[in-house]
Design an enzyme around this catalytic site. Structure first.
Site, PDB file in Angstrom:
ATOM      1  N   ARG A 177       1.001  -1.327  -0.024  1.00  0.00           N
ATOM      2  CA  ARG A 177      -0.053   0.054   0.186  1.00  0.00           C
ATOM      3  C   ARG A 177       0.764   1.202  -0.019  1.00  0.00           C
ATOM      4  NH1 ARG A 177      -5.076  -2.047   2.590  1.00  0.00           N
ATOM      5  NH2 ARG A 177      -5.116  -4.004   1.294  1.00  0.00           N
ATOM      6  N   GLU A 179       0.133   4.225   0.554  1.00  0.00           N
ATOM      7  CA  GLU A 179      -0.710   5.367   1.076  1.00  0.00           C
ATOM      8  C   GLU A 179       0.087   5.978   1.916  1.00  0.00           C
ATOM      9  OE1 GLU A 179      -4.886   3.818   2.393  1.00  0.00           O
ATOM     10  OE2 GLU A 179      -3.626   1.935   2.370  1.00  0.00           O
ATOM     11  N   ARG A 185      -1.163   2.411  12.913  1.00  0.00           N
ATOM     12  CA  ARG A 185      -1.752   0.863  12.522  1.00  0.00           C
ATOM     13  C   ARG A 185      -1.711   0.528  11.022  1.00  0.00           C
ATOM     14  NH1 ARG A 185      -6.928  -0.319  13.216  1.00  0.00           N
ATOM     15  NH2 ARG A 185      -8.167   0.655  11.298  1.00  0.00           N
ATOM     16  N   HIS A 186      -0.810   1.466  10.290  1.00  0.00           N
ATOM     17  CA  HIS A 186      -0.891   1.371   8.996  1.00  0.00           C
ATOM     18  C   HIS A 186       0.789   1.168   8.624  1.00  0.00           C
ATOM     19  CE1 HIS A 186      -4.579   3.417   8.801  1.00  0.00           C
ATOM     20  NE2 HIS A 186      -4.850   2.690   7.726  1.00  0.00           N
ATOM     21  N   GLU A 328     -10.770  -1.794  13.785  1.00  0.00           N
ATOM     22  CA  GLU A 328     -10.969  -2.899  12.649  1.00  0.00           C
ATOM     23  C   GLU A 328      -9.647  -3.726  12.204  1.00  0.00           C
ATOM     24  OE1 GLU A 328     -10.199  -1.610   8.580  1.00  0.00           O
ATOM     25  OE2 GLU A 328     -10.455  -3.816   8.570  1.00  0.00           O
ATOM     26  N   SER A 331     -11.995  -7.006   6.801  1.00  0.00           N
ATOM     27  CA  SER A 331     -12.768  -6.736   6.233  1.00  0.00           C
ATOM     28  C   SER A 331     -13.124  -7.537   5.056  1.00  0.00           C
ATOM     29  CB  SER A 331     -12.288  -5.108   5.271  1.00  0.00           C
ATOM     30  OG  SER A 331     -13.242  -4.396   4.878  1.00  0.00           O
ATOM     31  N   ARG A 379      -1.213  -6.705  12.372  1.00  0.00           N
ATOM     32  CA  ARG A 379      -2.235  -6.101  13.086  1.00  0.00           C
ATOM     33  C   ARG A 379      -3.002  -6.949  14.049  1.00  0.00           C
ATOM     34  NH1 ARG A 379      -6.542  -1.922  10.015  1.00  0.00           N
ATOM     35  NH2 ARG A 379      -4.647  -0.943   9.342  1.00  0.00           N
TER      36      ARG A 379
END
Lengths: 405, 405
Positions: A177, A179, A185-186, A328, A331, A379
């Site tokens: 990712r 991002e 948490r990323h 979370e 998903s 996670r």
């Protein structure tokens, strides 16, 4: 020999030859129960005399540091970047040794459960033509003159495996990712735990699986890693995760209702932000005594275009998120397996159908109803041990600022 | 209902409701033993009427195609690119269904053996700063403004895990090679089976492990996948791999000697080319009755700079290759854990020490003697089943010309 030992730098590797014996008086200064009467000693690898961090400092709990400050003899606190810059040293702390054993056992339990349910472990490619399926930023590269990117999820390929009659598949592998999320948490690269399966009657079959799989993992970790959990706790105290034998399942609407009743302002057809998720986690814990639960029937507007809408109300979708300690962690959803509906939903979401024709075409040769979910291994371990940062559970973390070591 | 069935296109997915019964007369036209008396039938997914390939054609053996030609009714032969372009359809053949079950079981046995020997499964990052450790071409990309590349092996990081006191580690994960090798046995992305371990006395400890691990895998596949092996054989006939309970181990010099005696010209301090390897495989099979063996003490000149030279003769190294059916499948070695020797060897190999300082620095804080090996999952399955192309054992292969689906 004493002189030889004295001049050895900390963290050097030595080979000992000697006699192991049980001492007459129990040893007090150590947790070991035996002694070695060393007759020969060799230094196999001499470390630099000035280490960038002392393992004993890296292993100290926050409480011990605070106590040392109160006692007027402040102990060193090793900052996160110092740890990560010198990860091979940092990994030598008891807590880190334990964390990566726990991580390994999470995988073992994940596989054990899925293999026992007839799933097949697959490996999908990480190099993809064009840009990946989802919305988040991808890492782009040149592949022999073709534009390519790194898979930001095995989504498309695990679905193709289902179209290839594999019925139930899972994968443990890297997910990329690009991002710019610089949060606790990323990560820009993490280990995805991905599952995809045929659905016989209803998307609740996927939730049934998740609802059994994760409690299985939690239980196995408690059973198989008691020493490791203790080692983590000594440095980072935490209470064991509260979870129910039968996983709690609430609809998104029920979750919204609970938040409203608690005075929170939330959009009933929007997504929950991190704060609302935390709050709902607290409310659920108070009411249902669990820190592990699912929320399903998410609004269609906040899920990817390929998510199957609910049969009775297309404002909602056959999708779910799963939470641990209010964060979370998973998903999942039923996917649209009908190419016409998929095209329609893509158009409704403003996606140029031409750019995703490969994806849609995959369903033109007979595709069974199916769905799946994804979680991040780092996670899971972070939340299981209630750690405050995902970099603690990644062996060599990659974030927007860190690409080494 | 018959009309409904007649108008269904091949490969459509249907749901049946009916009564399962044991027929009075055994069924002859099928291998099934039960019948379903269908009362209701729904089409869940209608496939396009014109399929790019028929699964029955894709499932045909070469022998059956040749027979059909002789009989004057030539059957369709599905070419490899057609198969791979339409992989979800191609995966529906019995041989492909079986191959990916076998692949899954190779991994299961690999893990089972290593976990039982105290190994820890780890995940190392695939995104690396700068360029990777080895000599072969890497995929380069931009990482938030920094130059980065995809790991062409987990070499450095699995060694750092050993420096982090993890003692014995393994990884199953993607490996990226930007090489232009367009052969039957190279891929640009494959699943690496990687192992790294501390050495107590001698690098033969690594060979001991390999010598036990792979026969364990071969045996488990025979035990656990008899039906799958049979399905592969029906389309691609092959004989079971011949291997000894005690894995044969020859020195490189002994291998050279065997080749010379057979009249082959080979450089005693050079590498073996693919043809020489094939030839040596034949000679070993004739003399020792095994298609699985190891060759060790390779010339230092043909191994990476970080390979530990032999104590008695630095022209040779503490390294080995392993062969299945005459093809190299595993490469392994003891690594240099002493930073000074590592710098010296890098310089001797013409490598700018500055460019690999991160790698060398990893050994400056105490590094135990260690070594390991790597194999490719797709290649193991290909050679186990004596297939002629590695694209058959990769779910969605990536080669210099193929980046899709």
């Amino acid at each position: 020999m004493l002189n030889f030992v004295k001049q050895l730098s900390h963290e050097s590797v030595v080979e000992l030859i000697g006699l192991v014996s049980l001492p007459k008086k129990p040893l007090t200064a150590t947790s070991q129960q035996v002694e070695i009467h060393v007759t020969k000693m060799y230094c196999l690898s001499r470390s630099l005399p000035n280490l960038p961090l002392a393992v004993v400092d890296a292993a100290r709990s926050e409480a011990d540091i605070e106590k040392s400050v109160k006692d007027g003899k402040p102990a060193a606190r090793v900052l996160q970047d110092t740890r990560l810059n010198n990860r091979p040293l940092d990994l030598r702390t008891p807590a880190n040794q334990a964390l990566f054993r726990i991580q390994c056992h999470v995988q073992i339990a994940f596989r054990e459960f899925l293999l026992s349910k007839g799933f097949l472990e697959i490996h999908t490619p990480k190099l993809m033509a064009g840009s990946s399926e989802g919305g988040s930023a991808v890492f782009r590269l040149d592949y022999k003159g073709q534009p390519a990117c790194l898979a930001q999820s095995p989504q498309l390929h695990k679905q193709m495996a289902i179209c290839g009659d594999m019925r139930r598949v899972f994968e443990v592998g890297p997910v990329f990712r690009a991002e710019d999320s610089f949060t606790h948490r990323h990560l820009c690269e993490f280990v995805g735990l991905d599952v995809e399966m045929e659905i016989r009657m209803h998307y609740s079959e996927i939730m049934d699986l998740v609802g059994d799989l994760f409690p299985f993992i939690f239980t196995k970790i408690e059973e198989r890693c008691p020493k490791e959990l203790e080692s983590v706790r000594r440095q980072y105290p935490f209470h064991s995760l509260k979870f129910l034998p039968q996983t709690l399942r609430l609809t998104f609407a029920e979750g919204i209702q609970m938040l409203k009743e608690a005075g929170e302002e939330v959009d009933p057809l929007g997504d929950l932000n991190t704060e609302s998720e935390k709050k709902l986690g607290q409310l659920v814990l108070e009411k249902y005594k669990t820190e592990f639960y699912m929320l399903h029937r998410y609004p269609s507007a906040v899920r990817p275009f390929y998510t199957m809408p609910c049969e009775d109300d297309s404002n909602y979708s056959n999708s779910f998120d799963v939470f641990i300690r209010g964060e979370e962690i998973i998903s999942g959803a039923q996917r649209i397996h009908d190419p016409e509906l998929l095209e329609k939903r893509a158009r409704e979401c403003g996606i140029d159908v031409k750019t995703i024709s490969t994806y849609i075409d995959a369903f033109r040769y007979g595709a069974p109803p199916h769905g799946g979910f994804g979680a991040g291994l780092e996670r899971v371990v972070m939340l299981l041990c209630a750690l405050n940062n995902i970099r603690k559970t990644s062996l060599f973390p990659r974030d927007p600022k860190r690409l080494a070591p």
